[in-house]
Design a protein around this motif. Structure first.
Motif, mmCIF file in Angstrom:
data_model
loop_
_atom_site.group_PDB
_atom_site.id
_atom_site.type_symbol
_atom_site.label_atom_id
_atom_site.label_comp_id
_atom_site.label_asym_id
_atom_site.label_seq_id
_atom_site.Cartn_x
_atom_site.Cartn_y
_atom_site.Cartn_z
ATOM 1 N N MET A 1 -7.382 -10.348 -2.423
ATOM 2 C CA MET A 1 -6.314 -9.772 -1.646
ATOM 3 C C MET A 1 -5.743 -10.790 -3.338
ATOM 4 O O MET A 1 -6.105 -11.403 -3.633
ATOM 5 C CB MET A 1 -5.182 -9.988 -0.777
ATOM 6 N N PHE A 6 4.894 -11.674 -3.823
ATOM 7 C CA PHE A 6 6.241 -11.058 -4.351
ATOM 8 C C PHE A 6 6.929 -11.231 -2.915
ATOM 9 O O PHE A 6 7.217 -10.822 -1.927
ATOM 10 C CB PHE A 6 5.656 -9.766 -4.576
ATOM 11 N N GLY A 44 0.878 -0.593 -1.400
ATOM 12 C CA GLY A 44 1.216 -1.961 -1.877
ATOM 13 C C GLY A 44 2.893 -1.960 -1.769
ATOM 14 O O GLY A 44 3.619 -1.598 -2.289
ATOM 15 N N SER A 45 3.322 -1.277 -0.565
ATOM 16 C CA SER A 45 4.585 -1.116 0.262
ATOM 17 C C SER A 45 5.374 -1.948 -0.365
ATOM 18 O O SER A 45 6.576 -1.513 -0.282
ATOM 19 C CB SER A 45 4.551 -0.079 1.279
ATOM 20 N N GLY A 46 5.496 -3.418 -0.004
ATOM 21 C CA GLY A 46 6.334 -4.252 -0.296
ATOM 22 C C GLY A 46 7.303 -3.927 1.328
ATOM 23 O O GLY A 46 6.671 -4.114 2.448
ATOM 24 N N SER A 49 10.114 0.360 -0.322
ATOM 25 C CA SER A 49 11.506 1.005 -1.286
ATOM 26 C C SER A 49 11.073 2.261 -1.569
ATOM 27 O O SER A 49 11.809 2.624 -1.776
ATOM 28 C CB SER A 49 11.152 0.156 -2.557
ATOM 29 N N ASP A 67 0.465 -2.940 2.987
ATOM 30 C CA ASP A 67 0.110 -4.493 2.111
ATOM 31 C C ASP A 67 -0.266 -5.735 2.559
ATOM 32 O O ASP A 67 -1.083 -5.859 3.579
ATOM 33 C CB ASP A 67 1.831 -4.418 1.338
ATOM 34 N N ASP A 69 0.493 -8.413 2.126
ATOM 35 C CA ASP A 69 1.367 -9.446 2.254
ATOM 36 C C ASP A 69 2.052 -8.901 3.680
ATOM 37 O O ASP A 69 2.962 -8.227 3.846
ATOM 38 C CB ASP A 69 2.608 -9.615 0.997
ATOM 39 N N SER A 107 4.953 1.946 -5.896
ATOM 40 C CA SER A 107 5.846 1.955 -7.202
ATOM 41 C C SER A 107 5.811 -0.075 -7.536
ATOM 42 O O SER A 107 5.159 -0.761 -6.899
ATOM 43 C CB SER A 107 6.987 2.138 -6.433
ATOM 44 N N ALA A 108 5.846 0.451 -8.296
ATOM 45 C CA ALA A 108 5.734 -1.726 -9.242
ATOM 46 C C ALA A 108 3.704 -2.057 -9.314
ATOM 47 O O ALA A 108 3.940 -3.363 -8.745
ATOM 48 C CB ALA A 108 6.627 -2.346 -9.069
ATOM 49 N N LEU A 109 3.155 -1.257 -9.086
ATOM 50 C CA LEU A 109 1.952 -1.495 -8.626
ATOM 51 C C LEU A 109 0.154 -1.078 -9.879
ATOM 52 O O LEU A 109 -0.428 -2.722 -9.603
ATOM 53 C CB LEU A 109 0.801 -0.923 -6.659
ATOM 54 N N MET A 113 -3.405 -3.488 -11.110
ATOM 55 C CA MET A 113 -4.652 -2.621 -11.168
ATOM 56 C C MET A 113 -5.898 -2.790 -11.842
ATOM 57 O O MET A 113 -5.298 -2.434 -13.430
ATOM 58 C CB MET A 113 -4.493 -1.445 -10.063
HETATM 59 C C1 LIG Z 1 5.411 -5.481 -7.163
HETATM 60 S S1 LIG Z 1 5.415 -5.496 -5.526
HETATM 61 C C2 LIG Z 1 6.304 -3.405 -5.311
HETATM 62 C C3 LIG Z 1 6.619 -3.513 -3.353
HETATM 63 C C4 LIG Z 1 7.273 -2.353 -3.911
HETATM 64 N N1 LIG Z 1 6.256 -0.925 -4.035
HETATM 65 C C5 LIG Z 1 7.894 -2.195 -4.235
HETATM 66 O O1 LIG Z 1 8.561 -1.520 -5.242
HETATM 67 O O2 LIG Z 1 9.508 -3.498 -3.793
HETATM 68 C C6 LIG Z 1 3.224 -5.213 -5.559
HETATM 69 C C7 LIG Z 1 3.250 -5.211 -3.984
HETATM 70 O O3 LIG Z 1 1.573 -4.728 -3.959
HETATM 71 C C8 LIG Z 1 1.283 -5.758 -3.011
HETATM 72 N N2 LIG Z 1 -0.225 -5.734 -3.099
HETATM 73 C C9 LIG Z 1 -0.539 -6.508 -5.211
HETATM 74 N N3 LIG Z 1 -2.301 -6.231 -4.894
HETATM 75 C C10 LIG Z 1 -2.423 -6.144 -3.636
HETATM 76 C C11 LIG Z 1 -3.766 -5.747 -2.945
HETATM 77 N N4 LIG Z 1 -5.068 -6.270 -3.897
HETATM 78 N N5 LIG Z 1 -3.627 -5.668 -1.925
HETATM 79 C C12 LIG Z 1 -2.945 -5.591 -1.169
HETATM 80 N N6 LIG Z 1 -1.259 -5.067 -1.308
HETATM 81 C C13 LIG Z 1 -1.300 -6.162 -2.804
HETATM 82 C C14 LIG Z 1 1.774 -6.710 -2.604
HETATM 83 O O4 LIG Z 1 1.999 -7.965 -2.099
HETATM 84 C C15 LIG Z 1 3.975 -6.205 -3.328
HETATM 85 O O5 LIG Z 1 3.666 -5.956 -1.815
#
Ligand SMILES: C[S@@+](CC[C@H](N)C(=O)[O-])C[C@H]1O[C@@H](n2cnc3c(N)ncnc32)[C@H](O)[C@@H]1O
Length: 255
Positions: A1, A6, A44-46, A49, A67, A69, A107-109, A113
């Motif tokens: 993870m 965030f 990575g839905s957070g 959004s 996600d 988190d 989004s914003a993911l 990566m």
């Molecule tokens: C910048 S936030 C964007 C959240 C949402 N998509 C938005 O636009 O508000 C990135 C999200 O990806 C998740 N994330 C990042 N790396 C991850 C991983 N390796 N496995 C699971 N979730 C991950 C984080 O927990 C976070 O919720």
């Protein structure tokens, strides 16, 4: 993870700017082609959004949020009680739960990566014949008015920091959209991209201030010596500053 956490407050603060920035044509194309019975899987839905961006366009499909988190996902399910939510580390795209899925989104993911993760995602989705819509991928472009002489050095350091390991290997950072284009094209997808910058002004002072703090911290970590002075100078002009933060949206459709 990912090591990155965030904060829900940060995601809420940026959401109006994110929704205003998303390219409307790509969002309409992504949501318009959906079979109403299929599920949209959001990586990575957070707090959800992307689901709210779709519903602003009148598209209310069934959502499966993924996600790492659990705290963010509990907020997502409070806001979208009908959605499925799965706490999962996304590091291995071969294990994604794709049953019943007609579209995968993020989004914003992607900029967090690694290149080989994007390649593995493209391979996995191509085997299942599923389209992919990834919005708000940071593309390395930032500018402000008024300009400051240290802007360029801070941006360069920030962009270097973006390439660091965000938990599952060196991130693509500003190169995520070109990496996704190349990977999905290799797997036979038709690609559309569009710019989706944040354009922030005096009405967005709180978001701009938080953003400056984050940029300064990352750029300092990347070794830029004058970051604190730059931050003070930027704060001193904040009330009448504008900022443009570049993103690229991408839609990949199997041919
Ligand atoms: C910048 S936030 C964007 C959240 C949402 N998509 C938005 O636009 O508000 C990135 C999200 O990806 C998740 N994330 C990042 N790396 C991850 C991983 N390796 N496995 C699971 N979730 C991950 C984080 O927990 C976070 O919720």
């Amino acid at each position: 993870m990912s090591d990155l956490a965030f904060a829900p407050d940060w995601l809420d603060l940026r959401e109006p700017a994110d929704h205003a920035a998303r390219d409307a044509t790509l969002l309409a194309q992504a949501s318009g082609g959906l079979d109403p019975t299929s599920i949209v899987l959001d990586l990575g839905s957070g707090t959800g959004s992307t689901a709210r961006a779709f519903s602003r366009f009148g598209a209310c499909p069934r959502w499966r949020f993924l996600d790492g988190d659990a705290r963010l996902l509990s907020i997502a399910t409070a806001r979208h009680p009908i959605a499925e939510a799965i706490v999962v580390d996304l590091r291995d795209p071969t294990t994604l739960p794709l049953d019943g899925v007609g579209l995968v989104t993020s989004s914003a993911l992607l900029d967090l990566m690694p290149r080989d993760w994007i390649e593995a995602l493209a391979r996995r989705l191509s085997l299942a014949g599923i389209p992919f819509y990834a919005a708000l991928n940071y593309n390395g472009e930032m500018s402000w008015t008024p300009k400051l002489s240290d802007d360029a050095r801070v941006i360069e350091a920030f962009n270097r920091h973006q390439l660091g390991d965000k938990g599952i290997g060196p991130a693509t950072g500003p190169g995520s959209a070109p990496a996704a284009r190349a990977a999905f094209e290799r797997h036979g997808y038709r690609i559309s991209t569009a710019e989706s910058p944040w354009t922030l002004g005096p009405d967005d002072v709180v978001l701009q201030a938080e953003l400056l703090k984050g940029i300064a911290a990352a750029s300092g970590e990347a070794g830029e010596a004058g970051t604190e002075d730059w931050l003070s100078a930027r704060r001193s002009v904040l009330e009448h500053a504008t900022a443009r933060i570049g993103h690229t949206d991408i839609l990949a459709v199997p041919q």
